[in-house]
Design a protein around this motif. Sequence first.
Motif, mmCIF file in Angstrom:
data_model
loop_
_atom_site.group_PDB
_atom_site.id
_atom_site.type_symbol
_atom_site.label_atom_id
_atom_site.label_comp_id
_atom_site.label_asym_id
_atom_site.label_seq_id
_atom_site.Cartn_x
_atom_site.Cartn_y
_atom_site.Cartn_z
ATOM 1 N N UNK A 278 0.812 -1.217 0.000
ATOM 2 C CA UNK A 278 0.000 0.000 0.000
ATOM 3 C C UNK A 278 0.846 1.268 0.000
ATOM 4 N N UNK A 279 2.071 1.190 0.483
ATOM 5 C CA UNK A 279 2.939 2.358 0.437
ATOM 6 C C UNK A 279 3.583 2.505 -0.928
ATOM 7 N N UNK A 280 3.960 1.383 -1.515
ATOM 8 C CA UNK A 280 4.590 1.422 -2.829
ATOM 9 C C UNK A 280 3.573 1.798 -3.900
ATOM 10 N N UNK B 253 2.433 6.094 7.442
ATOM 11 C CA UNK B 253 1.952 6.211 6.061
ATOM 12 C C UNK B 253 0.710 5.389 5.830
ATOM 13 N N UNK B 254 0.676 4.172 6.392
ATOM 14 C CA UNK B 254 -0.500 3.327 6.206
ATOM 15 C C UNK B 254 -1.715 3.965 6.860
ATOM 16 N N UNK B 255 -1.523 4.551 8.055
ATOM 17 C CA UNK B 255 -2.656 5.206 8.711
ATOM 18 C C UNK B 255 -3.227 6.306 7.842
ATOM 19 N N UNK B 256 -2.325 7.063 7.169
ATOM 20 C CA UNK B 256 -2.806 8.124 6.281
ATOM 21 C C UNK B 256 -3.542 7.547 5.086
ATOM 22 N N UNK B 257 -2.998 6.442 4.520
ATOM 23 C CA UNK B 257 -3.650 5.830 3.357
ATOM 24 C C UNK B 257 -5.029 5.310 3.733
ATOM 25 N N UNK B 258 -5.120 4.606 4.895
ATOM 26 C CA UNK B 258 -6.407 4.066 5.303
ATOM 27 C C UNK B 258 -7.384 5.174 5.652
ATOM 28 N N UNK B 259 -6.871 6.249 6.249
ATOM 29 C CA UNK B 259 -7.754 7.362 6.581
ATOM 30 C C UNK B 259 -8.374 7.995 5.367
ATOM 31 N N UNK B 260 -7.613 8.008 4.259
ATOM 32 C CA UNK B 260 -8.155 8.612 3.035
ATOM 33 C C UNK B 260 -9.261 7.777 2.440
ATOM 34 N N UNK B 261 -9.370 6.487 2.864
ATOM 35 C CA UNK B 261 -10.415 5.640 2.292
ATOM 36 C C UNK B 261 -11.798 5.959 2.782
ATOM 37 N N UNK B 262 -11.886 6.601 3.966
ATOM 38 C CA UNK B 262 -13.224 6.943 4.474
ATOM 39 C C UNK B 262 -13.637 8.261 3.825
ATOM 40 N N UNK B 263 -14.662 8.201 3.042
ATOM 41 C CA UNK B 263 -14.960 9.328 2.181
ATOM 42 C C UNK B 263 -16.326 9.921 2.507
ATOM 43 N N UNK C 167 -6.173 -1.979 0.712
ATOM 44 C CA UNK C 167 -5.490 -2.706 1.791
ATOM 45 C C UNK C 167 -5.760 -4.198 1.795
ATOM 46 N N UNK C 168 -7.005 -4.626 1.490
ATOM 47 C CA UNK C 168 -7.286 -6.068 1.511
ATOM 48 C C UNK C 168 -6.444 -6.801 0.476
ATOM 49 N N UNK C 169 -6.238 -6.176 -0.683
ATOM 50 C CA UNK C 169 -5.460 -6.831 -1.736
ATOM 51 C C UNK C 169 -3.993 -6.894 -1.344
ATOM 52 N N UNK C 170 -3.492 -5.803 -0.747
ATOM 53 C CA UNK C 170 -2.117 -5.821 -0.265
ATOM 54 C C UNK C 170 -1.905 -6.885 0.799
ATOM 55 N N UNK C 171 -2.897 -7.045 1.692
ATOM 56 C CA UNK C 171 -2.780 -8.066 2.736
ATOM 57 C C UNK C 171 -2.801 -9.464 2.137
#
Length: 737
Positions: free
Chosen positions: A233-235, A399-409, A241-245
């Motif tokens: 998810x950072x790259x 960075x992941x927290x920021x990425x996941x936070x952006x998902x809530x729209x 996130x589910x796909x990265x996991x």
Amino acid sequence: MAERYKIYDKLGAGGVGAVYRAYDNELKRWVAIKRLISANDASGDQGLAAELRREADALASLRNPNIVTIFDVASDAEGLFMVMELLEGEDLADVVARGPLHYDDFKELASQTLEALLAAHQRHILHRDIKPENIKVERLPGGRMQSKIIDFGLARAGMRARKQTEDQEGTVMGSIFYMAPEQLTRAPVDVRTDLYSLGCVFYEALSGRKAFDGETLNIVIDKHINHDIIPLNLVAPHVPPWLGAWVLRLMALNPEDRPTGAQQAIEEFRAWEKMSAAPPMMPWMPPGYGPPPGTYTQPMYPGSATTSTIPIQPGYYQPPQEEAYAQPVLEVVPDAEPILEMAAYTTPISRPSPTTGRPPVGRRTMPTGRSPSTRLHAPAPEPASSGSKAKIFAIIGTGIALVLGAGWFFFGSKKDTASGGSAATSILSTGPDKVKYELPQDRLFPPMDSDICLHLVAGVGCIGKDGKIAPPDGVILDWHDISPLGNDNLARAYNKNADYAPKRSFWPTPTSGIIGAKPSRSVLDFRPREGRPVAIALTDPAGEKSKFPFGQTPPRGESGMTLALVFQVDESRLPVRVLSLSGEDGSSVILRVDKYKKIIADFRNGGSLGSITCNGVDPTIPCTVVLTWQTATSVTEMRVKDAPGKTFRAAAKTKPPTAPLTRLQIGKVVGANQDNAPAEEQFSGYLAEVVMYSSLLKLDQIQLLESKVLRDHYIQGPPTTPPPAPAPAPAPSAPQK
């Protein structure tokens, strides 16, 4: 060979042989010929020649559309060789060099390559050299991408674990960038070794960069063995996130943490595609990957009996989010920064438009025209000490927290205001940009789902007053429909006012005994607050009206209506109206509970009225109700089943509607300035799910819907074994003499 096959040129060479382009003079076709072992090598090692022949014969037995076909295995004066189909297209490495794969193409790649491995593993054949250069891809005339695994040069027949083959100099063969740690350490390998290599390929296909890279061979090997990897998810922030996991699970350091085989990997992909955007921290993930400590427990992976428990706050419980979203797609524009766009998938969402409040429509463009820009990828970290690695992982977590936070729209308004309020201008288009929601992966989907025109599920598509997914105890202003026919219709709180909106809650479980709602089941709480009734109504379905019951679009099943729901009423506020469903011709269906706890269904069309009253079933505990209305016979029916297992079924006759039933209202508010609607028209209680069909289900389908789909998911009934009989009372003692 010379009599039948004419060699033209050399296509390449692998660890155990060279490949040539040749022409089959007998069958008049182009083929590829792979020379496995020379005559000199065969004479020097008869055991090796015999083993290669056995394994070549095993490879020739494979018949799978995603594995290169072997036509013949033979030998001549020069040694053993295999005749294979000559594939057109490119190597996956060449495709990825132009940019990360579009989600549609990646899904095809993942499913096809896993199917290929599954076929090989079922024949007890390991590939052991999975890499992009060994996957051929071709664009079919219909637009789909077809993948085929080639070069089973390092393949071994037999599923017993054994050490990796070494060449004469003692170095491990195969591509170092995709080799599993057990291959590098000469540990036994099995089917999970192929999954690890394929996970490395998937990482590169989604991001455009290698998962484990370095300037020297030793650096790459150390990164494999130490599992020194940057989360996907950072790259590639466009990857959900589910796909990265899921990809990280394939690449887990320990084979025990990977799927047990290709079949399980396929099933997990399908399940995780419908899961929440942020899976919990799992053993195979690098530190900092998972979300901050949450408040729920869920499977380590779909179908797993092992759970990952996240600490919870006292008195507060949050189950896994059940929403599914729309997949962002990365469109690569030459000499420009990557753009996140929207396409119609059911995975995490991109940021909404600042003007419409909705995500933009994805153009589904294939990244082409240039090599991946370095701006698409995070720079590879330098070799670090344990202390500096901790800092790196801390940065990764942030960075992941920021990425996941952006998902809530933020969701905008939709269509007209619910019943009773003045009309509001819609700021949403009715085009293909509607967000799709799906049932959670642990749910059994209702039968005959092609005729479902409305499906409201508590916990799915529940949007609060801030435009985000509503948390527990948060008010629900918009409740999204997940049915395909509904095309993202939504039910909206009266006047879009939080004072009249239901709250997202968890169904109260019984304080004693085991009969009632199951723990942690999401419901909407319709109990009045501060003297104000709570109501929610379906907004105008507009272009979908004809797909509703008695509409002009013919259903696949028998013409009519099937309406099912799971609810519980508040005993202290009887009588109540649970819901009403009406059409433009004045026909209606009303479900209510009177002060004697009797459930009543009123079917009306003009002067024709059929009323059914249910006795003996208690609606003050969780129960299911199914209402049907048949067009051909005018027969209406109500079926009820409560938590203890009591059932009711009765029918009446009412002339069927002539216009579609589209006006669904749960509870009622009389007017904006009148907080207290008549008590008998309010609804006070809990509502978990509403399913409406544009057709009349058959009896077995209705039984499946009310029992397996609804009741078994929400309600825990009486024990399956009878309680033990009480011990007999002791016999009175004889009187003393």
